[in-house]
Design a protein around this motif. Structure first.
Motif, PDB file in Angstrom:
ATOM      1  N   ASN A   1       0.847  -1.208   0.000  1.00 52.04           N
ATOM      2  CA  ASN A   1       0.000   0.000   0.000  1.00 52.04           C
ATOM      3  C   ASN A   1       0.882   1.258   0.000  1.00 52.04           C
ATOM      4  OD1 ASN A   1      -2.462  -1.633   0.435  1.00 52.04           O
ATOM      5  ND2 ASN A   1      -1.455  -2.048   2.397  1.00 52.04           N
ATOM      6  N   VAL A   2       1.581   1.441  -1.111  1.00 53.82           N
ATOM      7  CA  VAL A   2       2.582   2.513  -1.189  1.00 53.82           C
ATOM      8  C   VAL A   2       1.985   3.875  -0.834  1.00 53.82           C
ATOM      9  CG1 VAL A   2       4.110   3.761  -2.777  1.00 53.82           C
ATOM     10  CG2 VAL A   2       4.060   1.268  -2.805  1.00 53.82           C
ATOM     11  N   ASP A   3       0.838   4.211  -1.434  1.00 53.00           N
ATOM     12  CA  ASP A   3       0.303   5.564  -1.245  1.00 53.00           C
ATOM     13  C   ASP A   3      -0.017   5.865   0.208  1.00 53.00           C
ATOM     14  OD1 ASP A   3       0.661   6.029  -3.867  1.00 53.00           O
ATOM     15  OD2 ASP A   3      -1.428   5.653  -4.463  1.00 53.00           O
ATOM     16  N   SER A   4      -0.688   4.902   0.884  1.00 52.89           N
ATOM     17  CA  SER A   4      -1.091   5.214   2.262  1.00 52.89           C
ATOM     18  C   SER A   4       0.099   5.238   3.217  1.00 52.89           C
ATOM     19  CB  SER A   4      -2.195   4.269   2.750  1.00 52.89           C
ATOM     20  OG  SER A   4      -1.670   3.003   2.964  1.00 52.89           O
TER      21      SER A   4
ATOM     22  N   GLU B   1       1.993   8.561   2.590  1.00 52.40           N
ATOM     23  CA  GLU B   1       1.244   9.692   3.137  1.00 52.40           C
ATOM     24  C   GLU B   1       1.612   9.976   4.596  1.00 52.40           C
ATOM     25  OE1 GLU B   1      -3.374   9.945   3.591  1.00 52.40           O
ATOM     26  OE2 GLU B   1      -2.841   9.355   1.542  1.00 52.40           O
ATOM     27  N   LYS B   2       1.831   8.879   5.365  1.00 51.73           N
ATOM     28  CA  LYS B   2       2.083   9.039   6.808  1.00 51.73           C
ATOM     29  C   LYS B   2       3.566   9.168   7.149  1.00 51.73           C
ATOM     30  CE  LYS B   2      -1.273   5.714   7.253  1.00 51.73           C
ATOM     31  NZ  LYS B   2      -1.290   4.302   7.513  1.00 51.73           N
TER      32      LYS B   2
ATOM     33  N   VAL C   1      11.606   9.472   3.398  1.00 47.97           N
ATOM     34  CA  VAL C   1      11.516   8.002   3.407  1.00 47.97           C
ATOM     35  C   VAL C   1      11.038   7.518   2.035  1.00 47.97           C
ATOM     36  CG1 VAL C   1      10.327   6.023   4.454  1.00 47.97           C
ATOM     37  CG2 VAL C   1      11.089   7.941   5.883  1.00 47.97           C
ATOM     38  N   VAL C   2      11.723   6.495   1.512  1.00 46.14           N
ATOM     39  CA  VAL C   2      11.352   5.941   0.207  1.00 46.14           C
ATOM     40  C   VAL C   2      10.425   4.755   0.448  1.00 46.14           C
ATOM     41  CG1 VAL C   2      12.261   4.783  -1.844  1.00 46.14           C
ATOM     42  CG2 VAL C   2      13.509   6.708  -0.843  1.00 46.14           C
ATOM     43  N   VAL C   3       9.265   4.760  -0.204  1.00 51.51           N
ATOM     44  CA  VAL C   3       8.283   3.693  -0.017  1.00 51.51           C
ATOM     45  C   VAL C   3       8.085   3.000  -1.354  1.00 51.51           C
ATOM     46  CG1 VAL C   3       5.956   3.141   0.797  1.00 51.51           C
ATOM     47  CG2 VAL C   3       7.165   5.109   1.774  1.00 51.51           C
TER      48      VAL C   3
END
Ligand SMILES: NC(=O)c1ccc[n+]([C@@H]2O[C@H](COP(=O)([O-])OP(=O)(O)OC[C@H]3O[C@@H](n4cnc5c(N)ncnc54)[C@H](OP(=O)(O)O)[C@@H]3O)[C@@H](O)[C@H]2O)c1
Length: 186
Positions: free
Chosen positions: A80-83, A86-87, A92-94
């Motif tokens: 769930n990259v976007d969520s 977002e936090k 930080v690289v997701v």
């Protein structure tokens, strides 16, 4: 494959190969934690930094005041990259896979080496990956109740090696003893 995208794993496991319980570490070992910080942070080139790759639950397990892990490029794996993005703090690289993490690292000039810091499925994917280098495993001589475990280390594929910079003697903290072990993928 460039040196910076070699995947070195670092973990601490107890006698039953447990690494975690209830979303955190089952033990409190200050010197062992310092070893983790030194190993994952130290660089030969002072203009560079190392990358640490971790699963989303390991990211969640780090207390807010310690994250992102300092002086390291923090990369978090999630479906769930976007969520998660977002936090998380913006530096930080997701990413959705270990290969995307490697692609990101390959595209940067400021990364010296890469550490995979858990948890279970991320270690497993890294051990099976062609870029896998070494496993730095702290072997704790005690059993703890755990719900998360280090994957099986196939001794046909991984061999214990001596590394000059790593203390080979038994370490003691309180009533707990452990060894810093290094395995190399053959
Ligand atoms: N002793 C040690 O050295 C050590 C080291 C690290 C962690 N730990 C402990 O281990 C526990 C956490 O580890 P864990 O194994 O439960 O979880 P984890 O590996 O840290 O995180 C699992 C999550 O990572 C994401 N993920 C996993 N594989 C993925 C893939 N192939 N592609 C994309 N995303 C992927 C998923 O996130 P989403 O659900 O968001 O999709 C999954 O739910 C904690 O107790 C922690 O304290 C111990």
């Amino acid at each position: 494959m460039s040196a910076k995208s070699t995947l070195n794993l670092i973990a601490a496991a107890c006698e039953n190969m447990g690494i975690g319980a209830n979303g955190s570490l089952p033990w409190r070992l200050k010197k062992e934690m310092a070893y983790f910080t030194t190993m994952t942070s130290k660089v030969k080139d002072p203009t560079k930094l190392n990358a640490v790759i971790m699963g989303r639950k390991t990211w969640d397990s780090i207390p807010d005041k310690y994250k992102p892990l300092s002086d390291r490029l923090n990369i978090v794996l999630t479906h769930n990259v976007d969520s998660v993005k977002e936090k998380a703090p913006k530096e930080v690289v997701v990413v959705p896979s270990i290969d995307e993490a490697i692609t990101h690292i390959e595209g940067r000039d400021d990364v010296e080496s890469t550490w995979v810091i858990g948890g279970s499925s991320i270690y497993e994917a890294a051990m099976a990956h062609p870029n896998c280098g070494k496993i730095y495993l702290t072997e704790i001589q005690k059993s703890f109740d755990c719900d998360t475990f280090f994957p099986h280390i196939d001794k046909q594929q991984f061999q214990v090696v001596d590394e000059e910079a790593i203390p080979s003697e038994r370490q003691t903290e309180g009533d707990i003893t452990y060894y810093f072990r290094v395995y190399r993928k053959l």
